[in-house]
Design a protein around this motif. Sequence first.
Motif, PDB file in Angstrom:
ATOM      1  N   LEU A 139      -8.418   3.452   0.184  1.00  0.00           N
ATOM      2  CA  LEU A 139      -9.535   4.356   0.404  1.00  0.00           C
ATOM      3  C   LEU A 139      -9.237   5.314   1.544  1.00  0.00           C
ATOM      4  O   LEU A 139      -9.486   6.523   1.434  1.00  0.00           O
ATOM      5  CB  LEU A 139     -10.815   3.563   0.696  1.00  0.00           C
ATOM      6  CG  LEU A 139     -12.028   4.415   1.053  1.00  0.00           C
ATOM      7  CD1 LEU A 139     -12.397   5.338  -0.102  1.00  0.00           C
ATOM      8  CD2 LEU A 139     -13.198   3.537   1.434  1.00  0.00           C
ATOM      9  N   ILE A 140      -8.693   4.810   2.629  1.00  0.00           N
ATOM     10  CA  ILE A 140      -8.344   5.668   3.769  1.00  0.00           C
ATOM     11  C   ILE A 140      -7.388   6.762   3.320  1.00  0.00           C
ATOM     12  O   ILE A 140      -7.565   7.937   3.656  1.00  0.00           O
ATOM     13  CB  ILE A 140      -7.749   4.825   4.914  1.00  0.00           C
ATOM     14  CG1 ILE A 140      -8.836   3.946   5.558  1.00  0.00           C
ATOM     15  CG2 ILE A 140      -7.068   5.708   5.955  1.00  0.00           C
ATOM     16  CD1 ILE A 140      -8.295   2.875   6.490  1.00  0.00           C
ATOM     17  N   ARG A 141      -6.397   6.412   2.530  1.00  0.00           N
ATOM     18  CA  ARG A 141      -5.426   7.401   2.051  1.00  0.00           C
ATOM     19  C   ARG A 141      -6.093   8.432   1.150  1.00  0.00           C
ATOM     20  O   ARG A 141      -5.770   9.624   1.206  1.00  0.00           O
ATOM     21  CB  ARG A 141      -4.287   6.701   1.324  1.00  0.00           C
ATOM     22  CG  ARG A 141      -3.411   5.909   2.305  1.00  0.00           C
ATOM     23  CD  ARG A 141      -2.219   5.311   1.655  1.00  0.00           C
ATOM     24  NE  ARG A 141      -1.322   6.393   1.214  1.00  0.00           N
ATOM     25  CZ  ARG A 141      -0.288   6.188   0.423  1.00  0.00           C
ATOM     26  NH1 ARG A 141      -0.011   4.990  -0.024  1.00  0.00           N
ATOM     27  NH2 ARG A 141       0.477   7.194   0.074  1.00  0.00           N
ATOM     28  N   GLN A 142      -7.035   8.008   0.315  1.00  0.00           N
ATOM     29  CA  GLN A 142      -7.751   8.959  -0.543  1.00  0.00           C
ATOM     30  C   GLN A 142      -8.559   9.932   0.310  1.00  0.00           C
ATOM     31  O   GLN A 142      -8.590  11.135   0.041  1.00  0.00           O
ATOM     32  CB  GLN A 142      -8.679   8.218  -1.502  1.00  0.00           C
ATOM     33  CG  GLN A 142      -7.976   7.510  -2.618  1.00  0.00           C
ATOM     34  CD  GLN A 142      -8.953   6.709  -3.472  1.00  0.00           C
ATOM     35  OE1 GLN A 142      -9.980   6.238  -2.982  1.00  0.00           O
ATOM     36  NE2 GLN A 142      -8.623   6.551  -4.738  1.00  0.00           N
ATOM     37  N   LEU A 143      -9.220   9.407   1.329  1.00  0.00           N
ATOM     38  CA  LEU A 143     -10.029  10.266   2.185  1.00  0.00           C
ATOM     39  C   LEU A 143      -9.156  11.228   2.985  1.00  0.00           C
ATOM     40  O   LEU A 143      -9.505  12.401   3.151  1.00  0.00           O
ATOM     41  CB  LEU A 143     -10.915   9.412   3.103  1.00  0.00           C
ATOM     42  CG  LEU A 143     -11.976   8.580   2.378  1.00  0.00           C
ATOM     43  CD1 LEU A 143     -12.683   7.642   3.345  1.00  0.00           C
ATOM     44  CD2 LEU A 143     -12.979   9.478   1.656  1.00  0.00           C
ATOM     45  N   TYR A 144      -8.010  10.747   3.477  1.00  0.00           N
ATOM     46  CA  TYR A 144      -7.061  11.652   4.136  1.00  0.00           C
ATOM     47  C   TYR A 144      -6.588  12.724   3.167  1.00  0.00           C
ATOM     48  O   TYR A 144      -6.520  13.905   3.517  1.00  0.00           O
ATOM     49  CB  TYR A 144      -5.844  10.886   4.665  1.00  0.00           C
ATOM     50  CG  TYR A 144      -5.978  10.366   6.081  1.00  0.00           C
ATOM     51  CD1 TYR A 144      -6.327  11.200   7.141  1.00  0.00           C
ATOM     52  CD2 TYR A 144      -5.703   9.040   6.367  1.00  0.00           C
ATOM     53  CE1 TYR A 144      -6.428  10.720   8.431  1.00  0.00           C
ATOM     54  CE2 TYR A 144      -5.801   8.549   7.660  1.00  0.00           C
ATOM     55  CZ  TYR A 144      -6.158   9.394   8.695  1.00  0.00           C
ATOM     56  OH  TYR A 144      -6.248   8.915   9.965  1.00  0.00           O
ATOM     57  N   ALA A 145      -6.250  12.338   1.962  1.00  0.00           N
ATOM     58  CA  ALA A 145      -5.765  13.293   0.958  1.00  0.00           C
ATOM     59  C   ALA A 145      -6.827  14.339   0.631  1.00  0.00           C
ATOM     60  O   ALA A 145      -6.498  15.478   0.284  1.00  0.00           O
ATOM     61  CB  ALA A 145      -5.330  12.557  -0.314  1.00  0.00           C
ATOM     62  N   ALA A 146      -8.086  13.960   0.756  1.00  0.00           N
ATOM     63  CA  ALA A 146      -9.182  14.896   0.505  1.00  0.00           C
ATOM     64  C   ALA A 146      -9.403  15.833   1.685  1.00  0.00           C
ATOM     65  O   ALA A 146     -10.223  16.739   1.612  1.00  0.00           O
ATOM     66  CB  ALA A 146     -10.469  14.128   0.199  1.00  0.00           C
ATOM     67  N   GLY A 147      -8.659  15.609   2.774  1.00  0.00           N
ATOM     68  CA  GLY A 147      -8.746  16.510   3.919  1.00  0.00           C
ATOM     69  C   GLY A 147      -9.618  16.022   5.053  1.00  0.00           C
ATOM     70  O   GLY A 147      -9.840  16.759   6.013  1.00  0.00           O
ATOM     71  N   LEU A 148     -10.119  14.809   4.983  1.00  0.00           N
ATOM     72  CA  LEU A 148     -10.956  14.303   6.059  1.00  0.00           C
ATOM     73  C   LEU A 148     -10.090  13.879   7.242  1.00  0.00           C
ATOM     74  O   LEU A 148      -8.976  13.390   7.070  1.00  0.00           O
ATOM     75  CB  LEU A 148     -11.786  13.108   5.587  1.00  0.00           C
ATOM     76  CG  LEU A 148     -13.077  13.445   4.854  1.00  0.00           C
ATOM     77  CD1 LEU A 148     -12.804  14.045   3.500  1.00  0.00           C
ATOM     78  CD2 LEU A 148     -13.936  12.211   4.718  1.00  0.00           C
ATOM     79  N   SER A 149     -10.611  14.065   8.431  1.00  0.00           N
ATOM     80  CA  SER A 149      -9.912  13.653   9.641  1.00  0.00           C
ATOM     81  C   SER A 149     -10.128  12.159   9.874  1.00  0.00           C
ATOM     82  O   SER A 149     -11.031  11.553   9.292  1.00  0.00           O
ATOM     83  CB  SER A 149     -10.456  14.421  10.848  1.00  0.00           C
ATOM     84  OG  SER A 149     -11.810  14.018  11.109  1.00  0.00           O
ATOM     85  N   SER A 150      -9.319  11.579  10.740  1.00  0.00           N
ATOM     86  CA  SER A 150      -9.492  10.160  11.042  1.00  0.00           C
ATOM     87  C   SER A 150     -10.858   9.912  11.678  1.00  0.00           C
ATOM     88  O   SER A 150     -11.486   8.879  11.422  1.00  0.00           O
ATOM     89  CB  SER A 150      -8.365   9.643  11.940  1.00  0.00           C
ATOM     90  OG  SER A 150      -8.291  10.398  13.126  1.00  0.00           O
ATOM     91  N   THR A 174       0.804  -1.223   0.000  1.00  0.00           N
ATOM     92  CA  THR A 174       0.000   0.000   0.000  1.00  0.00           C
ATOM     93  C   THR A 174       0.834   1.269   0.000  1.00  0.00           C
ATOM     94  O   THR A 174       0.296   2.361  -0.182  1.00  0.00           O
ATOM     95  CB  THR A 174      -0.949   0.023   1.209  1.00  0.00           C
ATOM     96  OG1 THR A 174      -0.175  -0.061   2.413  1.00  0.00           O
ATOM     97  CG2 THR A 174      -1.955  -1.106   1.138  1.00  0.00           C
ATOM     98  N   GLY A 175       2.127   1.130   0.237  1.00  0.00           N
ATOM     99  CA  GLY A 175       2.986   2.307   0.242  1.00  0.00           C
ATOM    100  C   GLY A 175       2.890   3.143   1.500  1.00  0.00           C
ATOM    101  O   GLY A 175       3.258   4.322   1.493  1.00  0.00           O
ATOM    102  N   VAL A 176       2.387   2.575   2.579  1.00  0.00           N
ATOM    103  CA  VAL A 176       2.344   3.288   3.851  1.00  0.00           C
ATOM    104  C   VAL A 176       3.310   2.615   4.827  1.00  0.00           C
ATOM    105  O   VAL A 176       3.705   1.473   4.636  1.00  0.00           O
ATOM    106  CB  VAL A 176       0.921   3.338   4.464  1.00  0.00           C
ATOM    107  CG1 VAL A 176      -0.052   4.025   3.523  1.00  0.00           C
ATOM    108  CG2 VAL A 176       0.415   1.965   4.817  1.00  0.00           C
TER     109      VAL A 176
END
Length: 126
Positions: free
Chosen positions: A48-59, A10-12
């Motif tokens: 998906l989590i990374r996309q949502l983080y990239a969109a500015g959403l908080s955890s 996943t590259g994380v």
Amino acid sequence: MRIGELARRTGVTTRALRYYEEQNLLTSERSGSGQRHYAEAAVDRIRLIRQLYAAGLSSKAIAELTPCVIEGQATPELLQRLAEERDHLDRRIEDLAHTRDRLDSVIAGASSNMHTGTSCRRDTTA
């Protein structure tokens, strides 16, 4: 799969994967020796989590949204929350577009300065 393989695929970092677990964004099974093991579906979930983080959403926001986005479970409250997040993104996009336009103006002024020697400062008092 073990945590190192999930990180590689996943590259994380493994640290990020542990953080996702702390935030209830990701789950793992534990072996008898305590090693984390993840299902194959974890790869898509991390993306998906990374996309949502990239969109500015908080955890916290991601944790609230994952039942609908990942598991297909929707409620009226969750639909409202998704709409709010979309509206927030729309505002951020507008802000970014405005910032880009201002940067374009600065670039144009600097370019003009390099070619003509005229000041690249614009009168902003008008």
